[in-house]
Design an enzyme around this catalytic site. Structure first.
Site, PDB file in Angstrom:
ATOM      1  N   LYS A   5      67.527  49.630  32.020  1.00  0.00           N
ATOM      2  CA  LYS A   5      68.778  49.235  31.357  1.00  0.00           C
ATOM      3  C   LYS A   5      68.508  48.196  30.265  1.00  0.00           C
ATOM      4  CE  LYS A   5      69.666  45.878  35.045  1.00  0.00           C
ATOM      5  NZ  LYS A   5      70.333  45.699  36.357  1.00  0.00           N
ATOM      6  N   TYR A 231      68.735  21.225  11.477  1.00  0.00           N
ATOM      7  CA  TYR A 231      70.171  20.929  11.486  1.00  0.00           C
ATOM      8  C   TYR A 231      70.494  19.773  12.425  1.00  0.00           C
ATOM      9  CZ  TYR A 231      70.822  25.333   9.031  1.00  0.00           C
ATOM     10  OH  TYR A 231      70.770  26.348   8.106  1.00  0.00           O
TER      11      TYR A 231
HETATM   12  C1  PLP Z   1      69.292  45.367  37.229  1.00  0.00           C
HETATM   13  C2  PLP Z   1      69.247  45.944  38.589  1.00  0.00           C
HETATM   14  C3  PLP Z   1      68.043  46.012  39.309  1.00  0.00           C
HETATM   15  C4  PLP Z   1      66.752  45.375  38.820  1.00  0.00           C
HETATM   16  O1  PLP Z   1      66.761  44.004  39.138  1.00  0.00           O
HETATM   17  P1  PLP Z   1      65.485  43.072  38.862  1.00  0.00           P
HETATM   18  O2  PLP Z   1      65.864  41.789  39.475  1.00  0.00           O
HETATM   19  O3  PLP Z   1      65.324  42.984  37.391  1.00  0.00           O
HETATM   20  O4  PLP Z   1      64.322  43.730  39.525  1.00  0.00           O
HETATM   21  C5  PLP Z   1      68.050  46.689  40.512  1.00  0.00           C
HETATM   22  N1  PLP Z   1      69.179  47.227  41.004  1.00  0.00           N
HETATM   23  C6  PLP Z   1      70.357  47.155  40.357  1.00  0.00           C
HETATM   24  C7  PLP Z   1      71.573  47.772  40.956  1.00  0.00           C
HETATM   25  C8  PLP Z   1      70.437  46.498  39.142  1.00  0.00           C
HETATM   26  O5  PLP Z   1      71.620  46.414  38.508  1.00  0.00           O
END
Ligand code: PLP
Length: 336
Positions: A5, A231
């Site tokens: 993702k 800044y």
């Molecule tokens: C994002 C996500 C993961 C992965 O989590 P990490 O902590 O990055 O390993 C696993 N399961 C679900 C449902 C997620 O949304």
């Protein structure tokens, strides 16, 4: 299930997906239908799993494309079943269970209702049962209870009549798979650790960061004592200082609120402190301790010398956010 993702945690979806596709994993996990469509255009063969819910008007595409949905409500089951009928195509789905995350899934006491409905819904091919861990890197006691509860629920499924012979059982994100044990799960969902960063510091030495965020020194100038940097003039030089300007900033995803005492970059293997606020396109560092520093020198913002998780602590955030904040104007380059 490799979690891809958010542009593969900022690493670049097509590149990471094509690489992992060779490994014949059961699933690639994506957040939503939009990400699934993007991933499909890369031509990968690995089945796609939607980690989040779908809007009613997205579900037809899920059925037609054969993506795997996770289900949280009876309404979703009924709607997917009717779409499956319409297209004469079974829907692949997992049941999501809410064992403590509070984001999606059936509550444990609703599970048998869902299974009873599924028993009368042959259009839906149940392929798994999944749940998620809200605190695997923060609350071991709660997390162990979740594992026990999940194992019990997974075992109880055997008494139900299901239109399937093999089910995936999955609960673990990275922290869950590094630090806990389950008797029933046969699938894990690593995200962060896939990219070489451990959510639990003790395991970091087993992993190697996949991405290095690099830039280059664009200018080196010697500025006099009393000169302000960046800044707000939050930094005033206490003495004459050689200052390197580097060509990236918060417009590339560097957190703007980096702690001025701790933040540094690495040039020629040496740590050099940040001077003043991060600007949109440029940052400045003190190169007093590196007389050989030249315009054009490569600068590591994070990678193997500075872990993304360390940079995250300088900005009061987490490695997941550091990765996913890197903006599209940063080229994703695969090293040979
Ligand atoms: C994002 C996500 C993961 C992965 O989590 P990490 O902590 O990055 O390993 C696993 N399961 C679900 C449902 C997620 O949304």
């Amino acid at each position: 299930m490799a979690i891809l993702k958010a542009n593969a945690y900022g690493h670049g979806l097509p590149e990471i997906a094509r690489y992992l596709d060779q490994h014949k994993l059961p699933y690639f996990g994506v957040a939503n239908v939009h990400e699934a469509s993007l991933l499909q255009t890369t031509g990968v063969q690995t089945p796609l799993y939607l980690l989040g819910p779908t809007f009613p008007d997205e579900r037809e595409e899920v059925v037609v494309r054969g993506w795997t949905a996770c289900l949280s409500t009876l309404e979703e089951i009924r709607h997917f079943a009717s779409l499956a009928q319409k297209h004469q195509k079974p829907v692949l789905a997992h049941l999501a269970l809410d064992t403590g995350m509070g984001r999606g899934g059936f509550l444990p006491e609703q599970l048998s209702d869902a299974l009873n409905l599924l028993a009368n819904t042959p259009e839906i091919q149940l392929a798994g049962l999944g749940s998620h861990l809200p605190a695997a890197d923060e609350d071991p006691e709660f997390t162990r209870k979740q594992f026990n509860q999940f194992d019990q629920l997974a075992q109880s499924l055997q008494t139900h009549k299901l239109h399937t012979n093999k089910l995936f059982f999955h609960l673990s994100n990275s922290a869950g798979l590094l630090d806990y044990h389950s008797d029933t799960t046969n699938l894990v969902r690593p995200g962060l650790m896939l990219y070489g960063i451990s959510p639990i510091a003790d395991w970091q030495s087993s992993l190697q960061p996949v991405m290095t965020l690099k830039s280059r020194v664009s200018l080196i100038r010697t500025l006099p004592k009393g000169h302000g940097i960046s800044y707000g003039r939050s930094r005033i030089l206490a003495k004459e200082t050689p200052v390197a300007t580097i060509g990236l900033g918060y417009g590339d995803g560097i957190p703007r609120n980096l702690n001025q005492e701790k933040a540094h970059v690495v040039i020629q293997g040496q740590k050099l402190p940040l001077l003043g606020r991060v600007t949109m396109d440029q940052i400045m560092v003190d190169v007093s301790s590196l007389p050989s520093c030249q315009p054009g020198d490569e600068v590591e913002v994070f990678g193997s010398n500075i872990l993304a998780s360390e940079l995250a602590t300088w900005a009061n955030t987490i490695a997941w956010e550091v990765f996913t904040s890197i903006t599209p104007r940063v080229d994703r380059i695969i090293s040979p």
